[in-house]
Design an enzyme around this catalytic site. Structure first.
Site, PDB file in Angstrom:
ATOM      1  N   TYR A  99       0.837  -1.211   0.000  1.00  0.00           N
ATOM      2  CA  TYR A  99       0.000   0.000   0.000  1.00  0.00           C
ATOM      3  C   TYR A  99       0.866   1.252   0.000  1.00  0.00           C
ATOM      4  O   TYR A  99       2.022   1.245   0.444  1.00  0.00           O
ATOM      5  CB  TYR A  99      -0.963   0.017   1.188  1.00  0.00           C
ATOM      6  N   CYS A 100       0.293   2.328  -0.522  1.00  0.00           N
ATOM      7  CA  CYS A 100       0.898   3.657  -0.464  1.00  0.00           C
ATOM      8  C   CYS A 100      -0.130   4.599   0.143  1.00  0.00           C
ATOM      9  O   CYS A 100      -0.953   4.192   0.958  1.00  0.00           O
ATOM     10  CB  CYS A 100       1.401   4.109  -1.830  1.00  0.00           C
TER      11      CYS A 100
END
Length: 368
Positions: A99-100
């Site tokens: 994830y970012c």
């Protein structure tokens, strides 16, 4: 670099799938990761703090195309480095969740490459922002079923020490000061330990409350809205304010002795100690602060804490405590000695006393 990526929906998943993965990888910058992250995640940034600023500035001031091209090169370089180092030993069956910030290009790039290699990588749909919404929503609802037993008492009563002893005795506790890395008072900053950000504190708090059994009472220490620089959520505060209270009663000599133990580190940096006390100007006069400074300079520790307790902490406690905790006026009292090494004996005595009283009434002090 963080606009939504055009990754296939089959490569995306939601928070409900967190426990299906071998590892959670946060590809945001170290600064973003330090501010808050999904518990258990590791940080493998595809852009450094400085690179993210550079790309963002170029995107806004020069050209989105140039920024995207440079960003892609930097991201690819970092991914290649990780493949040769920290992820080099991962087996073919490895399943990472990536994830970012909001499920965009940074996590999309790593997810795509990992799947091309043969790993079953997935991208968290919505990224960190999905996690953040989950934490905030949970903190609105999770406290509702809690049955709080609140330990009240002025500074120097050793409420945190009693709370921890109750935990070791088998009681269910919520140690807010431990989660906040702060003792809660003006002098509560822990030595060589920074407080978490507000976001990370809320993540830690959400995890701690979620682990509680709502069918069992939970002991918690009375706190104001703020613990150092972090704030408690309204839903939890309201449950604490309406909860059953126990008044922790400690004789003054034991309070001073406890403060001398727990706050002795303050004298290691006397000028910082004096500067902290100076923040009370307005509540205390110049003359009072000057007198306290003199006690620090002459190493009159017991005298200083006696002054702080009688002239500042106890009056502040009397002004603030009764207005919030609805059941405090009729709360049972528990005589406690925070300097006693038999902490478990005192904790068991409190648990037994509470178990034997269905209605609030005074609890006899424990032996010193």
């Amino acid at each position: 670099m963080n606009r939504p990526a055009h990754s296939p929906s089959s490569m995306r998943c939601g928070l409900e799938s967190l426990d299906q993965f071998d590892e959670i990888i946060d590809v945001r910058t170290p600064a973003e990761f330090a501010d808050d992250h999904i518990p258990g995640a590791i940080n493998a940034p595809v852009l450094s703090n400085e690179e993210r600023v550079l790309i963002g500035t170029m995107y806004a001031q020069e050209s989105p195309f140039k920024a995207t091209r440079l960003g892609a090169a930097l991201v690819a370089r970092h991914i290649a480095e990780y493949l040769e180092t920290c992820f080099a030993d991962r087996p073919q069956s490895w399943r990472p969740l990536i994830y970012c910030w909001r499920g965009g290009k940074r996590s999309g790039a790593m997810t795509t490459w990992f799947n091309l290699i043969g790993w079953r990588a997935r991208q968290l749909d919505g990224g960190y922002k999905t996690w953040r919404r989950h934490v905030l929503t949970s903190l609105e609802s999770l406290p509702e079923p809690l049955r709080c037993i609140v330990l009240t008492g002025p500074t120097g009563s050793g409420k945190t020490r009693l709370l921890q002893a109750l935990g070791r005795a088998g009681a269910q506790v919520l140690d807010l000061e431990d989660l906040a890395s702060h003792r809660g008072s003006l002098l509560g900053q822990l030595p060589n330990q920074a407080q978490p950000s507000q976001r990370y504190f809320e993540t830690r708090l959400q995890q701690a409350i979620e682990a509680l059994d709502p069918n069992q009472p939970v002991f918690v220490e009375a706190e104001s809205r703020r613990i150092g620089r972090v704030s408690l959520p309204d839903a939890l505060l309201q449950k604490m304010y309406s909860g059953q209270c126990v008044q922790v009663k400690v004789a003054m000599p034991q309070r001073i002795a406890f403060l001398l133990q727990d706050y002795r580190h303050l004298f290691d940096q006397p000028e910082t100690f004096k500067a902290t006390l100076d923040r009370l100007l307005g509540l205390q006069s110049h003359e009072t602060l000057k007198r306290w400074h003199h006690l620090i300079d002459t190493d009159q520790r017991a005298e200083l804490f006696q002054c702080l307790v009688s002239e500042h902490y106890d009056p502040a406690y009397q002004r603030s405590s009764h207005g919030h905790y609805a059941q405090l006026e009729h709360a049972p009292q528990f005589g406690y000695d925070p300097t006693d090494t038999e902490e478990s004996r005192q904790a068991h005595a409190l648990l037994q006393a509470l178990a034997g009283h269905s209605q609030p009434e005074p609890i006899s002090p424990t032996a010193s």
